[in-house]
Design a protein around this motif. Structure first.
Motif, PDB file in Angstrom:
ATOM      1  N   ARG A  41       0.807  -1.230   0.000  1.00 45.45           N
ATOM      2  CA  ARG A  41       0.000   0.000   0.000  1.00 45.45           C
ATOM      3  C   ARG A  41       0.835   1.274   0.000  1.00 45.45           C
ATOM      4  N   ILE A  42       0.326   2.266  -0.690  1.00 50.05           N
ATOM      5  CA  ILE A  42       0.969   3.568  -0.781  1.00 50.05           C
ATOM      6  C   ILE A  42       0.728   4.358   0.503  1.00 50.05           C
ATOM      7  N   PHE A  43       1.794   5.014   0.984  1.00 51.66           N
ATOM      8  CA  PHE A  43       1.609   5.960   2.092  1.00 51.66           C
ATOM      9  C   PHE A  43       2.043   7.373   1.719  1.00 51.66           C
ATOM     10  N   VAL A 114       0.174   1.367   7.732  1.00 51.96           N
ATOM     11  CA  VAL A 114       0.699   0.143   8.355  1.00 51.96           C
ATOM     12  C   VAL A 114      -0.379  -0.521   9.217  1.00 51.96           C
ATOM     13  N   ALA A 115      -1.146   0.263   9.941  1.00 55.32           N
ATOM     14  CA  ALA A 115      -2.192  -0.286  10.816  1.00 55.32           C
ATOM     15  C   ALA A 115      -3.250  -1.065  10.030  1.00 55.32           C
ATOM     16  N   LYS A 116      -3.439  -0.724   8.765  1.00 48.98           N
ATOM     17  CA  LYS A 116      -4.445  -1.405   7.928  1.00 48.98           C
ATOM     18  C   LYS A 116      -3.877  -2.575   7.134  1.00 48.98           C
ATOM     19  N   GLU A 121       2.209  -8.433   6.021  1.00 55.80           N
ATOM     20  CA  GLU A 121       2.853  -7.369   5.233  1.00 55.80           C
ATOM     21  C   GLU A 121       3.454  -6.254   6.104  1.00 55.80           C
ATOM     22  N   ARG A 122       3.212  -6.300   7.388  1.00 56.41           N
ATOM     23  CA  ARG A 122       3.722  -5.243   8.260  1.00 56.41           C
ATOM     24  C   ARG A 122       5.220  -5.404   8.475  1.00 56.41           C
ATOM     25  N   PRO A 123       5.944  -4.244   8.478  1.00 57.43           N
ATOM     26  CA  PRO A 123       7.395  -4.333   8.733  1.00 57.43           C
ATOM     27  C   PRO A 123       7.636  -4.787  10.169  1.00 57.43           C
TER      28      PRO A 123
END
Length: 125
Positions: A41-43, A114-116, A121-123
């Protein structure tokens, strides 16, 4: 990574700041437009450098929350096309928004994205 408060944020500095986030990576999904992703996902949207330097970030979970930026910075913040209704704003890097606010906006966008993310996929850092 710190910025000199006397100098406006350069696009390259903002890109480096974004890429310094855990798990961040550069993608060019649309005709040389650069975005920074975490997981899938884009941030942060940084465009292609042809226009005024901006960063597109998620500024709130809702449009109403993100509108606070528009009230505080009416000349330097606007809803992003297409996804603005979901709380995304475009913030000028060379305007009146100070460096600390810009980096806090990137940090907040990163944290919300990141929370979503699915846990896989979270670092980890």
């Amino acid at each position: 990574m710190g910025f000199d408060q006397e100098v406006l944020v350069e696009r390259g500095e903002m890109l480096s700041y974004c890429l310094g986030k855990p798990g961040a990576w550069l993608d060019r999904p649309w005709e040389n437009d650069e975005v920074v992703k975490v997981g899938s996902r884009i941030f942060a949207f940084l465009g292609n450098g042809d226009r005024e330097p901006t960063v597109g970030v998620k500024c709130g979970a809702t449009r109403e929350i993100a509108d606070e930026w528009l009230h505080r910075h009416p000349v330097d913040a606007c809803p992003m096309p297409y996804i603005g209704r979901s709380g995304w704003n475009t913030l000028r890097l060379d305007g009146g928004i100070d460096t600390d606010e810009l980096t806090e906006a990137v940090d907040s966008s990163y944290d919300m994205v990141v929370a979503k993310l699915p846990k896989r996929e979270r670092p980890t850092a």
